[in-house]
Design a protein around this motif. Sequence first.
Motif, PDB file in Angstrom:
ATOM      1  N   VAL A  49      33.784  35.037  43.597  1.00  0.00           N
ATOM      2  CA  VAL A  49      33.641  35.678  42.280  1.00  0.00           C
ATOM      3  C   VAL A  49      32.460  36.646  42.272  1.00  0.00           C
ATOM      4  CG1 VAL A  49      33.088  35.258  39.859  1.00  0.00           C
ATOM      5  CG2 VAL A  49      34.731  33.793  41.037  1.00  0.00           C
ATOM      6  N   HIS A  50      31.316  36.203  42.793  1.00  0.00           N
ATOM      7  CA  HIS A  50      30.090  36.979  42.630  1.00  0.00           C
ATOM      8  C   HIS A  50      29.759  37.874  43.823  1.00  0.00           C
ATOM      9  CE1 HIS A  50      28.915  35.017  38.868  1.00  0.00           C
ATOM     10  NE2 HIS A  50      29.304  33.864  39.404  1.00  0.00           N
ATOM     11  N   ASN A  51      30.277  37.556  44.979  1.00  0.00           N
ATOM     12  CA  ASN A  51      29.933  38.330  46.174  1.00  0.00           C
ATOM     13  C   ASN A  51      31.123  39.030  46.816  1.00  0.00           C
ATOM     14  OD1 ASN A  51      27.268  37.312  45.891  1.00  0.00           O
ATOM     15  ND2 ASN A  51      27.806  35.477  47.056  1.00  0.00           N
ATOM     16  N   GLY A  52      32.314  38.840  46.271  1.00  0.00           N
ATOM     17  CA  GLY A  52      33.499  39.441  46.878  1.00  0.00           C
ATOM     18  C   GLY A  52      33.764  40.872  46.481  1.00  0.00           C
ATOM     19  N   HIS A  53      33.056  41.372  45.470  1.00  0.00           N
ATOM     20  CA  HIS A  53      33.201  42.761  44.996  1.00  0.00           C
ATOM     21  C   HIS A  53      34.657  43.067  44.627  1.00  0.00           C
ATOM     22  CE1 HIS A  53      29.089  43.530  46.303  1.00  0.00           C
ATOM     23  NE2 HIS A  53      29.396  43.012  47.488  1.00  0.00           N
ATOM     24  N   HIS A  54      35.307  42.096  43.968  1.00  0.00           N
ATOM     25  CA  HIS A  54      36.687  42.306  43.534  1.00  0.00           C
ATOM     26  C   HIS A  54      36.759  43.013  42.184  1.00  0.00           C
ATOM     27  CE1 HIS A  54      38.351  39.957  46.819  1.00  0.00           C
ATOM     28  NE2 HIS A  54      37.448  39.008  46.569  1.00  0.00           N
ATOM     29  N   LEU A  55      35.672  42.999  41.452  1.00  0.00           N
ATOM     30  CA  LEU A  55      35.623  43.676  40.149  1.00  0.00           C
ATOM     31  C   LEU A  55      34.659  44.852  40.240  1.00  0.00           C
ATOM     32  CD1 LEU A  55      35.419  40.567  37.777  1.00  0.00           C
ATOM     33  CD2 LEU A  55      37.433  41.984  38.231  1.00  0.00           C
ATOM     34  N   ARG A  56      35.077  45.964  39.696  1.00  0.00           N
ATOM     35  CA  ARG A  56      34.248  47.161  39.763  1.00  0.00           C
ATOM     36  C   ARG A  56      33.298  47.209  38.574  1.00  0.00           C
ATOM     37  NH1 ARG A  56      36.383  53.392  40.839  1.00  0.00           N
ATOM     38  NH2 ARG A  56      34.286  54.337  40.983  1.00  0.00           N
ATOM     39  N   GLU A  57      32.062  47.578  38.860  1.00  0.00           N
ATOM     40  CA  GLU A  57      31.066  47.701  37.798  1.00  0.00           C
ATOM     41  C   GLU A  57      31.164  49.074  37.144  1.00  0.00           C
ATOM     42  OE1 GLU A  57      27.396  46.946  39.711  1.00  0.00           O
ATOM     43  OE2 GLU A  57      27.806  44.822  40.067  1.00  0.00           O
TER      44      GLU A  57
END
Length: 515
Positions: free
Chosen positions: A318-326
Motif C-alpha cells: 500500500v505505502h511503498n508500491g507506488h500504485h497510487l499517483r500523487e
Amino acid sequence: MLWMKWKMVVDSLRGRRRRLPCSLWFLLLFAAGGLVLFIHQRDLSEMVQQQGPVSDTATESGATAGSSPSSDNVAEDIRQVSETAKESEEVAGSSTSTDNDTKDVKEGVKLGSTPRQSRETLSTQDRERDKPENNQDGRAAEGILSSPIPPMQFPHFEESRQTATPGSREQNKQTPTPGSREQDITSLHVSKRQRKLLKTSPPVHHPPKSDSSSSSTSSSSSSSSSPSASGSLTLDKWKKLADIQGARRQLMKEMCAKYKSSISKTITAHHVRNLFVEDKYKLLYCQVPKAGCSNWKRTLMVLSGKASDAQSIKHDTVHNGHHLRELNSYDRQGIMHRLETYTKIIFVREPMERMVSAYRDKFENPNNYYHSLFGKPIISRYRTNPSTEALRTGNGVTFKEFVQYLLDVHRPVGMDIHWDQANQLCNPCLINYDFIGKFENMEEESNFLLRLTGAPPNVKLPSFKDRNPSDQRTSTDITEKYFSQVTPLERQRIYDFYYTDYLMFNYTKPFKDLY
C-alpha cells in the motif's frame, strides 16, 4: 463719596456682562467642533461598510479550489438525498412536524447564504435585507443549521444534559450530547453576536451539465433515495449523513474565514503533496495517517482496478508500491483540473487520540526507521543519563519524552506526517473538500461515500488492523492512560498544539482541566 462707590459697583457689573458672552462663545465653539468630528467619523464608518462586500467578495472569489460541475456531484447528491428525505417526511408526517419544518426553514433563511460585509461582523439589518430569494437556498441553510452531528463518545468534559444509558459505541454516536467528541451544532444556542460571526457565502449556481453527467447524477441520486439500493443504510440514515456533511463543510468555511482569512490563496504542489488520485471514479483522497489511511488506499487500489480484493493487499504494498499517483506529480494544469472536477475526500480523527496511536505504533513496537531517525535524538536530548544501548538503538522512547519533543520549538529532529496537524497535511482552507469524514464513524460514512461516488456495491472499506494486530486499538481509555503520564501543563500545551484541528473538525475538549 457714596456716588463714587455706586459707580464702581455698576462698572464692575458691566464688566461681568461683557465677559460672560466670551465664555459662552467658547463653549459654543467647542460643542460645534465636537459635533463636526462626530459627523465625520460616522461618514467614514458608512463608507467602510459600503465597501466591505466588494472587497470580501473579491477575496472569496480567489484561487481556492472551488466547486465545479463535476466536483459538486457528491455534494449535490448529498443535498438531493436530504431534500428527498424531507419531501417524504412532509407527506408521511403530521401537521406538527410540518410546522416544525417550516419554522426550521425560516430560521435557515434568516441565516441564509448571502455575501458578507466583513470577515467578522454582519449587521442585523443587512441580514434581513439580503435574505435568500429562492427556496433552494432556504433548504440548504436548513440542512446546515438543523443537522444533527453524531457524537464521538469521549469522557471528562461536561455533564450531559441527558442521562446516557450504557450501550454500544454505535448507540452513543446516534445521540448527540454536550460531552461528545464532536459538538452538536443544533444543541448550541446561537446568540446575536454569534450570528454576526457566522460565515456566509453567496448562492452557488451550477451551469448545465452534459447528458452523460446528468444521467449519472440522476441515477446516483435515484439509487441513494431508495433504501434497498443503499444496502444497510435506510432513507433516514442517508438524510442524517447528508445533513452532517453539510454542517461540517459549513463549519469549515466559518473557521477558515475566522482564523485563516489572511493566508495566500495560491495552491502549489506542496499544498497537494498528500492527495492521491483515482481517475476512474474521479476521487482525490488526502491521507491523514492513523485515521484509516491504509485501508482507504487499499480501497482506491480496488476502485482503480489494480487489485481485486482489499483484504489481500499488504501494508508495504500500500505505502511503498507506488500504485497510487500523487497529485503533486502532475503539472499545474493537471493539478488545477483535478481539484476543480474531482471529488475531494478527507478523513480525520480526534487529534490527541491520533497522536497516542502514532506514538504506540512507531515507538512501542519494532521499527528501525523511526527508532533510528527519531528515537536516538529524542533520547539524547530529553533523557537524563541515557544508557549507551539506548543512544545506539533509539529504542524505548517514553511517552513523556515524545511529548517533550513535540512541544520543543527547537526540536532535534523535524515533524513527521503521522503526528502532524491534519489541517497542515490537507490544507482545508485552500482546498474545498466535498466530503469530510470521521474515523470514529468510519464504516458507515465510508460506505455512504462509496455509494454516492457510484462504486460497485461489493466494494467496501476494510476494517482490519494490519500493523501490530495483537495490540489493542487506541481508544479513549488508552488515550487517558497515556496522558496521565504527563503534567497538566504539558497536556494543555498538546491541546494547544492541535487546537486548530479541534476547531475545524468540531471535536470537543477531551479533558475537563483544559481551557
